[in-house]
Motif scaffolding. Structure first.
Motif, PDB file in Angstrom:
ATOM      1  N   LYS A  62      39.472  49.732  96.510  1.00 56.43           N
ATOM      2  CA  LYS A  62      39.041  50.862  95.687  1.00 56.43           C
ATOM      3  C   LYS A  62      39.522  50.604  94.258  1.00 56.43           C
ATOM      4  O   LYS A  62      40.508  49.913  94.036  1.00 56.43           O
ATOM      5  N   THR A  77      37.286  55.512  93.225  1.00 53.66           N
ATOM      6  CA  THR A  77      36.069  55.149  93.949  1.00 53.66           C
ATOM      7  C   THR A  77      36.342  55.373  95.432  1.00 53.66           C
ATOM      8  O   THR A  77      37.500  55.410  95.863  1.00 53.66           O
ATOM      9  N   LYS A  94      34.833  56.386  81.598  1.00 55.46           N
ATOM     10  CA  LYS A  94      34.221  55.606  82.669  1.00 55.46           C
ATOM     11  C   LYS A  94      35.039  54.351  82.910  1.00 55.46           C
ATOM     12  O   LYS A  94      35.776  53.900  82.037  1.00 55.46           O
ATOM     13  N   TYR A 117      29.121  47.650  88.502  1.00 50.58           N
ATOM     14  CA  TYR A 117      29.063  49.083  88.797  1.00 50.58           C
ATOM     15  C   TYR A 117      29.924  49.831  87.786  1.00 50.58           C
ATOM     16  O   TYR A 117      30.752  49.235  87.110  1.00 50.58           O
ATOM     17  N   THR A 119      32.057  53.875  87.408  1.00 56.57           N
ATOM     18  CA  THR A 119      32.395  55.194  87.935  1.00 56.57           C
ATOM     19  C   THR A 119      32.645  56.110  86.759  1.00 56.57           C
ATOM     20  O   THR A 119      33.408  55.777  85.856  1.00 56.57           O
ATOM     21  N   GLY A 124      33.315  61.464  89.205  1.00 53.37           N
ATOM     22  CA  GLY A 124      33.547  60.587  90.347  1.00 53.37           C
ATOM     23  C   GLY A 124      32.303  59.878  90.844  1.00 53.37           C
ATOM     24  O   GLY A 124      32.330  59.200  91.865  1.00 53.37           O
ATOM     25  N   GLU A 126      29.721  57.089  91.365  1.00 49.48           N
ATOM     26  CA  GLU A 126      29.651  55.635  91.278  1.00 49.48           C
ATOM     27  C   GLU A 126      28.191  55.236  91.085  1.00 49.48           C
ATOM     28  O   GLU A 126      27.315  55.782  91.742  1.00 49.48           O
TER      29      GLU A 126
END
Length: 186
Positions: A62, A77, A94, A117, A119, A124, A126
């Motif tokens: 994570k 994440t 972010k 990616y 988040t 929260g 993703e």
């Protein structure tokens, strides 16, 4: 910031106070999870970290935030995949990172199928930013506008050079591409 593993694969992160040369190490308590891959927020109050999960044989991780003043951390994440190389956006709202699409059964490289990616910290949420399934990828970084980012990926295996294609030609291995959040080359 320190990010190291000893010969027994005991990993730790820490930081150095340059005015006193004091080294502080962050120790995980009551867990066999490992933290690594630090990246500092612009105000230097937090580190974005990777929390590698012992319960899944370190094949999942994570992205987390480590509060340097309180010496506490929390995951940001929640998906069950392997993530690496987090970096804060310039405004600190972010975190961008690389996420692997598969665990390899053999070979020296344990994970592949990498994409970028992000988040959104307040919500929260993703979000996947690229879909190229790179064999290897480097730490992505936001540009100053917090909307664009740069990274380096090697051997894209899907959607490159055109969407809905697979490609395994090594002639694409060492080119650098800059991608916007909309997935268009800039």
């Amino acid at each position: 910031y320190l990010d190291y593993c000893d010969s027994l694969n005991n990993c730790q992160i820490g930081w150095v106070d340059l005015s006193s040369n004091k080294v502080s190490l962050f120790e995980m308590k009551n867990t066999k999870d490992i933290v690594s891959s630090t990246s500092s927020s612009a105000d230097s109050r937090q580190l974005a970290i990777v929390i590698k999960e012992a319960a899944n044989n370190y094949e999942t991780s994570k992205i987390g935030l480590l509060d340097l003043e309180k010496n506490t951390y929390r995951p940001v994440t929640h998906s069950s995949t392997f993530k690496e190389w987090p970096a804060f956006s310039i405004d600190g709202k972010k975190i961008i990172y690389a996420q692997a699409g598969r665990v390899r059964k053999s070979g020296k490289t344990r994970f592949s199928g990498w994409d970028v990616y992000e988040t959104d910290l307040p919500t929260g949420i993703e979000r996947r930013l690229t879909e190229f399934c790179f064999f290897l990828i480097d730490r992505p970084r936001y540009l100053n506008d917090n909307k664009r980012f740069v990274f380096s990926g090697e051997s894209p295996a899907c959607n490159f050079p055109r969407p809905n294609t697979t490609h395994h030609d090594d002639s694409y291995s060492y080119r650098d591409y800059k991608v916007t959040q909309e997935g268009k080359e800039i």
